[in-house]
Enzyme design. Structure first.
Site, PDB file in Angstrom:
ATOM      1  N   HIS A 204       0.792  -1.237   0.000  1.00 29.15           N
ATOM      2  CA  HIS A 204       0.000   0.000   0.000  1.00 29.15           C
ATOM      3  C   HIS A 204       0.822   1.286   0.000  1.00 29.15           C
ATOM      4  O   HIS A 204       0.281   2.357  -0.233  1.00 29.15           O
ATOM      5  CB  HIS A 204      -0.923   0.044   1.227  1.00 29.15           C
ATOM      6  CG  HIS A 204      -0.181   0.363   2.489  1.00 29.15           C
ATOM      7  ND1 HIS A 204       0.592  -0.557   3.134  1.00 29.15           N
ATOM      8  CD2 HIS A 204      -0.061   1.512   3.175  1.00 29.15           C
ATOM      9  CE1 HIS A 204       1.136   0.008   4.191  1.00 29.15           C
ATOM     10  NE2 HIS A 204       0.768   1.268   4.251  1.00 29.15           N
TER      11      HIS A 204
HETATM   12  C1  UD1 Z   1      -2.271   5.914   4.780  1.00 33.18           C
HETATM   13  C2  UD1 Z   1      -1.000   6.463   5.451  1.00 33.18           C
HETATM   14  C3  UD1 Z   1       0.043   5.382   5.594  1.00 33.18           C
HETATM   15  C4  UD1 Z   1      -0.552   4.154   6.266  1.00 33.18           C
HETATM   16  C5  UD1 Z   1      -1.769   3.700   5.492  1.00 33.18           C
HETATM   17  C6  UD1 Z   1      -2.391   2.534   6.175  1.00 33.18           C
HETATM   18  C7  UD1 Z   1      -0.432   8.798   5.029  1.00 33.18           C
HETATM   19  C8  UD1 Z   1       0.497   9.731   4.327  1.00 33.18           C
HETATM   20  N1  UD1 Z   1      -0.382   7.522   4.654  1.00 33.18           N
HETATM   21  O1  UD1 Z   1      -1.948   5.573   3.457  1.00 33.18           O
HETATM   22  O2  UD1 Z   1       1.095   5.868   6.403  1.00 33.18           O
HETATM   23  O3  UD1 Z   1       0.414   3.136   6.268  1.00 33.18           O
HETATM   24  O4  UD1 Z   1      -2.716   4.775   5.455  1.00 33.18           O
HETATM   25  O5  UD1 Z   1      -3.264   1.839   5.370  1.00 33.18           O
HETATM   26  O6  UD1 Z   1      -1.161   9.215   5.873  1.00 33.18           O
HETATM   27  N2  UD1 Z   1      -8.988   4.839   0.070  1.00 33.18           N
HETATM   28  C9  UD1 Z   1     -10.213   4.207   0.049  1.00 33.18           C
HETATM   29  N3  UD1 Z   1     -10.856   4.003   1.242  1.00 33.18           N
HETATM   30  C10 UD1 Z   1     -10.358   4.436   2.411  1.00 33.18           C
HETATM   31  C11 UD1 Z   1      -9.118   5.087   2.423  1.00 33.18           C
HETATM   32  C12 UD1 Z   1      -8.449   5.283   1.242  1.00 33.18           C
HETATM   33  O7  UD1 Z   1     -10.708   3.808  -0.979  1.00 33.18           O
HETATM   34  O8  UD1 Z   1     -11.015   4.211   3.443  1.00 33.18           O
HETATM   35  C13 UD1 Z   1      -8.256   5.036  -1.203  1.00 33.18           C
HETATM   36  C14 UD1 Z   1      -8.544   6.382  -1.823  1.00 33.18           C
HETATM   37  O9  UD1 Z   1      -8.524   6.214  -3.206  1.00 33.18           O
HETATM   38  C15 UD1 Z   1      -7.348   7.193  -1.405  1.00 33.18           C
HETATM   39  C16 UD1 Z   1      -6.222   6.166  -1.365  1.00 33.18           C
HETATM   40  O10 UD1 Z   1      -6.864   4.965  -0.949  1.00 33.18           O
HETATM   41  O11 UD1 Z   1      -7.092   8.233  -2.289  1.00 33.18           O
HETATM   42  C17 UD1 Z   1      -5.107   6.503  -0.437  1.00 33.18           C
HETATM   43  O12 UD1 Z   1      -5.576   6.752   0.866  1.00 33.18           O
HETATM   44  P1  UD1 Z   1      -4.734   7.675   1.916  1.00 33.18           P
HETATM   45  O13 UD1 Z   1      -5.449   7.758   3.180  1.00 33.18           O
HETATM   46  O14 UD1 Z   1      -4.323   8.935   1.254  1.00 33.18           O
HETATM   47  O15 UD1 Z   1      -3.405   6.949   2.118  1.00 33.18           O
HETATM   48  P2  UD1 Z   1      -3.068   5.448   2.344  1.00 33.18           P
HETATM   49  O16 UD1 Z   1      -2.385   4.986   1.123  1.00 33.18           O
HETATM   50  O17 UD1 Z   1      -4.249   4.713   2.839  1.00 33.18           O
HETATM   51  N1  UDP Z   2      -4.784  -5.326   8.322  1.00 32.05           N
HETATM   52  C1  UDP Z   2      -6.122  -5.697   8.405  1.00 32.05           C
HETATM   53  N2  UDP Z   2      -6.729  -6.197   7.273  1.00 32.05           N
HETATM   54  C2  UDP Z   2      -6.087  -6.320   6.076  1.00 32.05           C
HETATM   55  C3  UDP Z   2      -4.726  -5.927   6.005  1.00 32.05           C
HETATM   56  C4  UDP Z   2      -4.116  -5.429   7.134  1.00 32.05           C
HETATM   57  O1  UDP Z   2      -6.731  -5.588   9.466  1.00 32.05           O
HETATM   58  O2  UDP Z   2      -6.698  -6.762   5.100  1.00 32.05           O
HETATM   59  C5  UDP Z   2      -4.136  -4.756   9.520  1.00 32.05           C
HETATM   60  C6  UDP Z   2      -2.810  -5.361   9.906  1.00 32.05           C
HETATM   61  O3  UDP Z   2      -2.988  -6.400  10.835  1.00 32.05           O
HETATM   62  C7  UDP Z   2      -2.059  -4.191  10.512  1.00 32.05           C
HETATM   63  C8  UDP Z   2      -2.643  -3.004   9.829  1.00 32.05           C
HETATM   64  O4  UDP Z   2      -3.855  -3.399   9.222  1.00 32.05           O
HETATM   65  O5  UDP Z   2      -2.317  -4.065  11.897  1.00 32.05           O
HETATM   66  C9  UDP Z   2      -1.650  -2.560   8.793  1.00 32.05           C
HETATM   67  O6  UDP Z   2      -2.177  -1.594   8.033  1.00 32.05           O
HETATM   68  P1  UDP Z   2      -1.395  -1.040   6.758  1.00 32.05           P
HETATM   69  O7  UDP Z   2      -0.515  -2.092   6.214  1.00 32.05           O
HETATM   70  O8  UDP Z   2      -2.443  -0.498   5.882  1.00 32.05           O
HETATM   71  O9  UDP Z   2      -0.571   0.168   7.371  1.00 32.05           O
HETATM   72  P2  UDP Z   2       0.849   0.314   8.079  1.00 32.05           P
HETATM   73  O10 UDP Z   2       0.957  -0.672   9.182  1.00 32.05           O
HETATM   74  O11 UDP Z   2       1.903   0.135   7.036  1.00 32.05           O
HETATM   75  O12 UDP Z   2       0.834   1.726   8.556  1.00 32.05           O
END
Ligand code: UD1
Ligand code: UDP
Length: 359
Positions: A204
């Site tokens: 991601h």
């Molecule tokens: C964010 C965090 C990252 C974290 C990750 C966990 C920042 C800079 N990044 O990244 O550190 O590891 O969350 O998962 O804050 N989207 C959906 N549904 C949602 C959320 C997002 O469809 O509920 C899609 C949207 O198209 C959005 C894209 O995912 O534009 C990215 O979402 P965003 O919250 O900007 O960043 P993450 O990649 O989720």
């Molecule tokens: N996770 C979850 N469902 C999924 C994938 C991940 O509940 O399908 C949980 C996982 O156990 C971890 C967290 O989401 O605790 C990790 O989230 P992500 O990888 O999006 O973010 P990061 O840890 O890199 O910030």
């Protein structure tokens, strides 16, 4: 009783704050402000539900558009609430845009900021998370790193006051929920994985998903692995969106599913033969569950786990030959068994103390 606000907004923040919230509730009047950065039910409500957490008092609709407008929107909305509520402190976790927004909003209103999981450093400032961490650590009045390495990083950046060690909350969450997950989860049955050797993968990070060259490298890696084992990918919405945008797809024999709930994901991690992921949380979770992990990144803030031999980097910067050589040698049955069997100096897991001792 002092009023404390916890500002969170993404799946990992909900999970990693979950062990701390009950203890804070005993001592303070605790309120959760959820920014809505993660808004899909499976990344937000479902995680609150799985962990049986207190419902947020405020839910801000700060969906992602681009990082700067999202950040501005969150700061504005958080500030408005903080001005009305005037809490004694604002607690944030980790390194997301929500973390930075919560810290900045509180700081500008002279409300002390408490940062949990501070001091983690990957050394790569191209990652938005690295800058968020550095900035929030500087803003925070109290910093809670989870190990000596992180504490050392804070000292190196001249942050010297109010540093307290707090055990790693991602690991604590696994310990608290794995039994419940075993009782409740039907995920192995649902995807016919019982008794199967499968590889679990998630991706991601912006640094991976924004770059089509890196995405192609990930697809190549998964394609090769899937020739040997079943591969399951609970796909993050960001990755789904960017694969589509770059007109890329995973091989047909790879099972791509929507993200799953936390309890289901714990079971998927525990029963996997190994995991390939760029997730921060998964590094700690796979360690507790003793499932070998390959981190699809060029660097990590978790060199300690790599030194233990329980995880290894599989680098997006590698050429095809290096990648294939790595898959053949380091992802072989024997190597995975060796990684699983390592007991050695499990120092970082040895502490019997849990979060309770520190609050
Ligand atoms: C964010 C965090 C990252 C974290 C990750 C966990 C920042 C800079 N990044 O990244 O550190 O590891 O969350 O998962 O804050 N989207 C959906 N549904 C949602 C959320 C997002 O469809 O509920 C899609 C949207 O198209 C959005 C894209 O995912 O534009 C990215 O979402 P965003 O919250 O900007 O960043 P993450 O990649 O989720
Ligand atoms: N996770 C979850 N469902 C999924 C994938 C991940 O509940 O399908 C949980 C996982 O156990 C971890 C967290 O989401 O605790 C990790 O989230 P992500 O990888 O999006 O973010 P990061 O840890 O890199 O910030």
């Amino acid at each position: 009783m002092k009023k404390i606000f916890v500002v969170i907004g993404t799946r990992p923040e909900i999970i990693k704050m979950s062990p701390v919230l009950p203890f804070m509730e005993e001592k303070f009047k605790l309120e959760i402000l959820y920014t809505g950065q993660h808004y899909s039910k499976i990344l937000s409500e479902k995680i609150f539900e799985d962990l049986q957490l207190k419902i947020p008092k405020y839910y801000l609709n700060s969906k992602s558009t681009n990082s700067s407008t999202q950040l501005g929107d969150m700061i504005k909305k958080i500030s408005k609430i903080l001005v009305e509520e005037l809490p004694s402190a604002v607690v944030v976790h980790g390194d997301t845009n929500t973390t930075l927004a919560g810290a900045l909003a509180a700081n500008k209103l002279n409300i002390p900021v408490v940062h949990i999981e501070s001091g983690a450093r990957s050394g790569n400032k191209n990652e938005p998370e690295e800058l968020n961490r550095i900035l929030v650590d500087q803003i925070a009045f109290i910093n809670f790193p989870f190990d000596a390495n992180s504490k050392h990083s804070l000292l190196k950046e001249n942050i010297r006051k109010n540093i307290f060690l707090l055990p790693n909350t991602a690991r604590e969450a696994v310990k608290r929920n794995i039994k419940i997950a075993k009782q409740k989860s039907q995920i192995l049955k649902r995807y016919q994985l019982e008794g199967t050797k499968y590889v679990l993968s998630t991706l991601h990070r912006a640094t991976n998903t924004n770059n089509p060259t890196v995405l192609k490298k990930y697809i190549l890696l998964i394609e090769k692995v899937s020739q040997q084992y079943k591969v399951l990918i609970p796909m993050h919405p960001r990755t789904k969106k960017l694969l589509k945008m770059h007109d890329l797809s995973l091989p047909k024999n790879v099972k791509v599913i929507p993200p799953v709930g936390y309890l289901d994901f714990l079971i998927l991690m525990q029963k996997a033969f190994y995991i390939i992921s760029d997730s921060g949380g998964v590094v700690d979770e796979s360690l507790v569950l003793n499932t070998p992990l390959f981190i699809f990144r060029n660097e990590t803030e978790r060199d300690d786990v790599i030194s233990l031999g329980k995880a290894a980097l599989v680098k997006p910067s590698w050429g095809k030959n290096a990648l294939f050589k790595f898959i053949k040698t380091k992802m072989s049955d024997e190597e995975i068994k060796r990684m699983k069997d390592i007991r050695g100096s499990f120092k970082i897991l040895a502490s019997k103390k849990n979060v309770t001792n520190y609050i």
